[in-house]
Design a protein around this motif. Structure first.
Motif, PDB file in Angstrom:
ATOM      1  N   SER A  24      50.191  46.863  -5.844  1.00 37.17           N
ATOM      2  CA  SER A  24      48.893  47.385  -5.784  1.00 37.17           C
ATOM      3  C   SER A  24      48.113  47.749  -7.083  1.00 37.17           C
ATOM      4  O   SER A  24      48.653  48.169  -8.175  1.00 37.17           O
ATOM      5  CB  SER A  24      49.248  48.738  -4.977  1.00 37.17           C
ATOM      6  OG  SER A  24      48.201  49.326  -4.795  1.00 37.17           O
ATOM      7  N   THR A  25      47.073  47.520  -7.112  1.00 39.32           N
ATOM      8  CA  THR A  25      46.024  47.766  -8.340  1.00 39.32           C
ATOM      9  C   THR A  25      45.284  49.252  -7.779  1.00 39.32           C
ATOM     10  O   THR A  25      44.746  49.815  -8.869  1.00 39.32           O
ATOM     11  CB  THR A  25      44.841  46.805  -8.316  1.00 39.32           C
ATOM     12  OG1 THR A  25      43.914  46.604  -7.207  1.00 39.32           O
ATOM     13  CG2 THR A  25      45.558  45.544  -8.853  1.00 39.32           C
ATOM     14  N   ILE A  26      45.579  49.719  -6.773  1.00 41.15           N
ATOM     15  CA  ILE A  26      44.961  51.324  -6.448  1.00 41.15           C
ATOM     16  C   ILE A  26      46.182  51.839  -6.131  1.00 41.15           C
ATOM     17  O   ILE A  26      47.080  51.510  -5.292  1.00 41.15           O
ATOM     18  CB  ILE A  26      43.894  51.146  -5.447  1.00 41.15           C
ATOM     19  CG1 ILE A  26      42.786  50.169  -5.774  1.00 41.15           C
ATOM     20  CG2 ILE A  26      43.541  52.401  -5.131  1.00 41.15           C
ATOM     21  CD1 ILE A  26      41.637  49.983  -4.665  1.00 41.15           C
ATOM     22  N   ARG A  27      46.123  53.272  -6.627  1.00 44.66           N
ATOM     23  CA  ARG A  27      47.497  53.871  -6.382  1.00 44.66           C
ATOM     24  C   ARG A  27      47.096  55.348  -6.096  1.00 44.66           C
ATOM     25  O   ARG A  27      46.095  56.192  -6.866  1.00 44.66           O
ATOM     26  CB  ARG A  27      48.211  54.004  -7.509  1.00 44.66           C
ATOM     27  CG  ARG A  27      49.518  54.553  -7.296  1.00 44.66           C
ATOM     28  CD  ARG A  27      50.864  53.970  -8.102  1.00 44.66           C
ATOM     29  NE  ARG A  27      50.696  52.433  -8.144  1.00 44.66           N
ATOM     30  CZ  ARG A  27      51.576  51.756  -7.392  1.00 44.66           C
ATOM     31  NH1 ARG A  27      52.216  52.306  -6.395  1.00 44.66           N
ATOM     32  NH2 ARG A  27      51.975  50.675  -7.458  1.00 44.66           N
ATOM     33  N   HIS A  28      47.564  56.041  -5.114  1.00 41.50           N
ATOM     34  CA  HIS A  28      47.310  57.473  -4.703  1.00 41.50           C
ATOM     35  C   HIS A  28      48.445  58.298  -5.450  1.00 41.50           C
ATOM     36  O   HIS A  28      49.558  58.106  -5.092  1.00 41.50           O
ATOM     37  CB  HIS A  28      47.260  57.648  -3.203  1.00 41.50           C
ATOM     38  CG  HIS A  28      46.950  59.214  -3.018  1.00 41.50           C
ATOM     39  ND1 HIS A  28      48.103  59.865  -2.633  1.00 41.50           N
ATOM     40  CD2 HIS A  28      46.033  59.954  -3.000  1.00 41.50           C
ATOM     41  CE1 HIS A  28      47.848  61.271  -2.497  1.00 41.50           C
ATOM     42  NE2 HIS A  28      46.389  61.312  -2.672  1.00 41.50           N
ATOM     43  N   ASP A  52      41.383  46.610 -15.272  1.00 38.01           N
ATOM     44  CA  ASP A  52      41.227  45.030 -15.505  1.00 38.01           C
ATOM     45  C   ASP A  52      41.940  44.379 -14.214  1.00 38.01           C
ATOM     46  O   ASP A  52      42.151  43.159 -14.462  1.00 38.01           O
ATOM     47  CB  ASP A  52      42.466  44.917 -16.583  1.00 38.01           C
ATOM     48  CG  ASP A  52      43.900  45.501 -16.473  1.00 38.01           C
ATOM     49  OD1 ASP A  52      44.174  45.747 -15.289  1.00 38.01           O
ATOM     50  OD2 ASP A  52      44.486  45.455 -17.382  1.00 38.01           O
ATOM     51  N   GLN A  53      42.053  44.980 -13.232  1.00 34.41           N
ATOM     52  CA  GLN A  53      42.449  44.527 -11.855  1.00 34.41           C
ATOM     53  C   GLN A  53      43.979  44.051 -11.810  1.00 34.41           C
ATOM     54  O   GLN A  53      44.370  43.425 -11.086  1.00 34.41           O
ATOM     55  CB  GLN A  53      41.359  43.477 -11.423  1.00 34.41           C
ATOM     56  CG  GLN A  53      40.197  43.794 -11.295  1.00 34.41           C
ATOM     57  CD  GLN A  53      39.896  45.080 -10.396  1.00 34.41           C
ATOM     58  OE1 GLN A  53      40.599  45.168  -9.155  1.00 34.41           O
ATOM     59  NE2 GLN A  53      39.265  46.076 -10.864  1.00 34.41           N
ATOM     60  N   ASN A  54      44.707  44.636 -12.777  1.00 34.87           N
ATOM     61  CA  ASN A  54      46.245  44.041 -12.845  1.00 34.87           C
ATOM     62  C   ASN A  54      46.765  45.459 -12.185  1.00 34.87           C
ATOM     63  O   ASN A  54      46.240  46.496 -12.699  1.00 34.87           O
ATOM     64  CB  ASN A  54      46.476  43.974 -14.140  1.00 34.87           C
ATOM     65  CG  ASN A  54      46.197  42.724 -14.761  1.00 34.87           C
ATOM     66  OD1 ASN A  54      46.062  41.751 -14.143  1.00 34.87           O
ATOM     67  ND2 ASN A  54      45.790  42.517 -15.854  1.00 34.87           N
ATOM     68  N   PRO A  55      47.939  45.438 -11.502  1.00 39.61           N
ATOM     69  CA  PRO A  55      48.485  46.673 -11.113  1.00 39.61           C
ATOM     70  C   PRO A  55      49.385  47.358 -12.229  1.00 39.61           C
ATOM     71  O   PRO A  55      49.511  46.931 -13.267  1.00 39.61           O
ATOM     72  CB  PRO A  55      49.655  45.901 -10.106  1.00 39.61           C
ATOM     73  CG  PRO A  55      49.844  44.580 -10.473  1.00 39.61           C
ATOM     74  CD  PRO A  55      48.481  43.876 -11.007  1.00 39.61           C
ATOM     75  N   LEU A  56      49.325  48.486 -11.763  1.00 39.62           N
ATOM     76  CA  LEU A  56      50.152  49.310 -12.746  1.00 39.62           C
ATOM     77  C   LEU A  56      51.655  49.105 -12.486  1.00 39.62           C
ATOM     78  O   LEU A  56      51.921  49.294 -11.357  1.00 39.62           O
ATOM     79  CB  LEU A  56      49.810  51.028 -12.619  1.00 39.62           C
ATOM     80  CG  LEU A  56      48.685  51.540 -13.065  1.00 39.62           C
ATOM     81  CD1 LEU A  56      48.449  52.864 -12.025  1.00 39.62           C
ATOM     82  CD2 LEU A  56      48.460  51.493 -14.287  1.00 39.62           C
ATOM     83  N   LEU A  57      52.295  48.995 -13.619  1.00 36.66           N
ATOM     84  CA  LEU A  57      53.912  48.645 -13.408  1.00 36.66           C
ATOM     85  C   LEU A  57      54.686  49.447 -14.316  1.00 36.66           C
ATOM     86  O   LEU A  57      54.206  49.921 -15.503  1.00 36.66           O
ATOM     87  CB  LEU A  57      53.953  47.132 -13.961  1.00 36.66           C
ATOM     88  CG  LEU A  57      53.195  46.229 -13.390  1.00 36.66           C
ATOM     89  CD1 LEU A  57      53.564  44.946 -13.935  1.00 36.66           C
ATOM     90  CD2 LEU A  57      53.670  45.959 -11.852  1.00 36.66           C
ATOM     91  N   PRO A  58      55.691  50.090 -13.892  1.00 37.08           N
ATOM     92  CA  PRO A  58      56.626  50.640 -14.644  1.00 37.08           C
ATOM     93  C   PRO A  58      56.918  50.096 -16.015  1.00 37.08           C
ATOM     94  O   PRO A  58      57.010  48.847 -16.305  1.00 37.08           O
ATOM     95  CB  PRO A  58      57.812  50.662 -13.745  1.00 37.08           C
ATOM     96  CG  PRO A  58      57.437  50.437 -12.297  1.00 37.08           C
ATOM     97  CD  PRO A  58      56.446  49.604 -12.593  1.00 37.08           C
ATOM     98  N   GLY A  59      56.763  50.999 -17.038  1.00 41.62           N
ATOM     99  CA  GLY A  59      56.931  50.627 -18.274  1.00 41.62           C
ATOM    100  C   GLY A  59      55.227  50.239 -18.929  1.00 41.62           C
ATOM    101  O   GLY A  59      55.520  50.252 -20.301  1.00 41.62           O
ATOM    102  N   ASP A  60      54.430  50.155 -18.271  1.00 44.90           N
ATOM    103  CA  ASP A  60      52.954  49.989 -18.816  1.00 44.90           C
ATOM    104  C   ASP A  60      52.803  51.143 -19.644  1.00 44.90           C
ATOM    105  O   ASP A  60      52.991  52.121 -19.624  1.00 44.90           O
ATOM    106  CB  ASP A  60      51.929  49.938 -17.692  1.00 44.90           C
ATOM    107  CG  ASP A  60      51.754  48.656 -17.139  1.00 44.90           C
ATOM    108  OD1 ASP A  60      52.457  47.645 -17.628  1.00 44.90           O
ATOM    109  OD2 ASP A  60      51.056  48.534 -16.340  1.00 44.90           O
TER     110      ASP A  60
END
Length: 103
Positions: A24-28, A52-60
């Motif tokens: 997901s690139t959108i997160r609640h 940037d339309q990249n998903p949020l990832l753990p460690g970002d």
């Protein structure tokens, strides 16, 4: 109520991988601001989208996002430089507000 938007830099904790949907690139999430003043902590329900339309990832780290919040009192709390925690199923990260976005 109108929607307020804020630009922020966020870091997602590596431990968030246990409960994280990677696509997901959108997160609640909930934005939690800790305050020492009598008003105490503030919580805001927010939709976070990546610029940037990249998903949020753990460690970002230092990922630029736009936060959309439907609570007009957020303008008084989420000012530039304000630090906050991100909560999903527990604490999943933290960030800092860079600016408010006017539409």
């Amino acid at each position: 109520m109108r929607t307020l938007k804020f630009r922020a830099l966020v870091t997602i904790d590596p431990a968030a991988a246990r409960t994280w949907d990677l696509s997901s690139t959108i997160r609640h999430l909930v934005v939690r601001v800790q305050r020492e003043v009598p008003a105490g902590h503030r919580h805001f329900s927010a939709m976070l989208s990546t610029d940037d339309q990249n998903p949020l990832l753990p460690g970002d780290t230092d990922h630029v996002v736009t936060m959309a919040i439907v609570d007009e009192s957020a303008a008084e709390v989420l000012t530039p430089g304000e630090r906050f925690d991100l909560w999903g199923r527990g604490k999943v990260g933290h960030g800092v507000v860079s600016r408010r976005v006017f539409m």
